[in-house]
Write an enzyme that holds these catalytic residues in place. Structure first.
Site, PDB file in Angstrom:
ATOM      1  N   ARG A  44       0.841  -1.190   0.000  1.00 23.53           N
ATOM      2  CA  ARG A  44       0.000   0.000   0.000  1.00 23.53           C
ATOM      3  C   ARG A  44       0.871   1.233   0.000  1.00 23.53           C
ATOM      4  NH1 ARG A  44      -3.717  -2.070   5.117  1.00 23.53           N
ATOM      5  NH2 ARG A  44      -4.076  -4.140   4.227  1.00 23.53           N
ATOM      6  N   ASP A  86       0.332   5.296   1.121  1.00 25.16           N
ATOM      7  CA  ASP A  86      -0.632   6.127   1.850  1.00 25.16           C
ATOM      8  C   ASP A  86      -1.193   7.237   0.961  1.00 25.16           C
ATOM      9  OD1 ASP A  86       0.310   4.714   4.129  1.00 25.16           O
ATOM     10  OD2 ASP A  86       1.916   6.193   4.381  1.00 25.16           O
ATOM     11  N   TYR A 121      12.319   3.344  -1.256  1.00 25.30           N
ATOM     12  CA  TYR A 121      11.493   4.540  -1.096  1.00 25.30           C
ATOM     13  C   TYR A 121      12.408   5.751  -1.036  1.00 25.30           C
ATOM     14  CZ  TYR A 121       7.015   2.297   0.102  1.00 25.30           C
ATOM     15  OH  TYR A 121       5.840   1.596   0.073  1.00 25.30           O
ATOM     16  N   ARG A 143       8.058   7.547   6.952  1.00 26.54           N
ATOM     17  CA  ARG A 143       7.671   8.908   7.328  1.00 26.54           C
ATOM     18  C   ARG A 143       7.958   9.209   8.800  1.00 26.54           C
ATOM     19  NH1 ARG A 143       1.703   9.063   5.088  1.00 26.54           N
ATOM     20  NH2 ARG A 143       1.687  11.032   6.232  1.00 26.54           N
TER      21      ARG A 143
END
Lengths: 245, 245
Positions: A50, A52, A110, A197
């Protein structure tokens, strides 16, 4: 039935994340609707993971099965003509029937981008976290070193995470300077909800001098989300690559 | 009265160009309204040049005069707090009362970006011209050489252009490859209406093999817009820099 592996690029700004959910439009939903039009039957699209709400992807991977005579390139062209401009199929290939985009994923990259200068960016405001106060990026780099390796990342896991284990392996965390930007590149076997994050939010506290670099290892060891920094905003994050064997 | 020189970054996607006009919101209008709020009197903002609807700017320059006690940095912060996110003051300084952003401009750099690959970009669709058919960029580079120097650029001037002379000097035209992108960088003393975009449209015909590289010099010499290629779409164009003494 044939199985296809899709590589998707998307701008997450206008979506409530990858995964279909009741409160708003998800990328997965747009992809499923377009595939349904092409193969003329309701088709489930499975993503490798997933993203966000507001998070972007340069190369999300997904798969689906379909009874079709179309070639992969024909499917790619048809999907790209149906998609809105902020979702694109970058690549498509036919795969063996046991392929699974989620379980076969070995490694992900990422990237989180911070803009660190006096004024925000008009051309890139939805691609970075704008931070006006000068960041000590060497302190951030020092602080990040302890996170590399295999650890219990409970301290950097969002609430309501439904995974069984919070142990993950981070292979690489690089801070790359490019002009006024600081890009944090995370390469790992897998990531917990909000993990990137929350790590970024914590390292920014270090960069601002509000947290000593040496404290980060203690936060990691505490396995308590309360000790870490805030969750960095989504628009700075982009899923760059997913590796398969 | 004090005079200020503003350097502005903007995403032109949602604006009908720089210059105030009746059919839609212009960047100039947004800047004038914000300055009016700050200095509490209607204030005219003069730009160094117009950018067309949909064209971006990394560093447009403009000036205005105002009776204010605020420091340049205070004005910058106030403007950036009033602007929408797609317009930003990158720099502001106080200048002598004879300064004029348009007439004092010595040189400008524009950049036009083409994305040349099989599939469009979801993250950059409003920053480039997507061209699917492979471009022969060496032919484009060869064709571009004849445009450098001082010429009558009538063949590359849009209709309804109100300038007296169509002679301009182009100091540099570089084709820069970056992955699947081709950036065309134009450095010149000044540019006619649509000049960069018509040159790009013409060079793309060369890149596609629809026009011989040697034809471009004949098009230039003909001084007839009918002979040149189509006007390239606006979203690939960005005003990069304006030079002053």
């Amino acid at each position: 039935m044939r199985k296809f592996k899709l590589t998707l690029e998307y701008d997450g700004s206008n979506y409530h994340g990858w995964q279909v959910q009741p409160n708003g439009l998800a990328v997965q939903e747009v992809v499923e609707k377009a595939v349904e039009i092409i193969v003329q039957t309701r088709t489930h699209i499975m993503g490798a993971g997933r993203t966000d709400a507001g998070v972007h992807a340069k190369a999300q991977v997904a798969h689906f099965s379909a009874d079709t005579r179309m070639s992969p390139v024909e499917i790619q062209k048809a999907l790209n003509s149906l998609f809105p401009r902020d979702i694109v199929v970058a690549h498509i290939e036919e795969v063996s029937e046991d392929f699974d985009s989620r379980y076969f994923a070995k490694k992900k990259i990422y990237r989180y981008s911070i803009l660190n200068r006096d004024y925000p960016s008009a051309l890139g405001w939805n691609r970075c976290w704008f931070i006006q106060s000068p960041l000590d990026w060497e302190a951030m780099e020092r602080a990040s070193a302890c996170l590399i390796g295999r650890h219990d990342f409970s301290s950097f896991r969002g609430a309501n995470s439904d995974t069984k284990t919070s142990v993950r392996e981070l292979y690489r965390l690089d801070l790359i300077r490019e002009g006024d930007f600081i890009h944090l590149e995370f390469e790992g076997g897998g990531f917990l909800k909000y993990m990137v994050r929350i790590i970024v939010g914590t390292l920014v506290l270090v960069g601002k001098g509000k947290l000593a670099a040496e404290e980060v290892v203690k936060i990691l060891e505490s396995c308590d989300r309360q000790n870490a920094g805030p969750t960095a905003p989504p628009q700075g994050l982009c899923l760059i690559k997913i590796f398969y064997d």
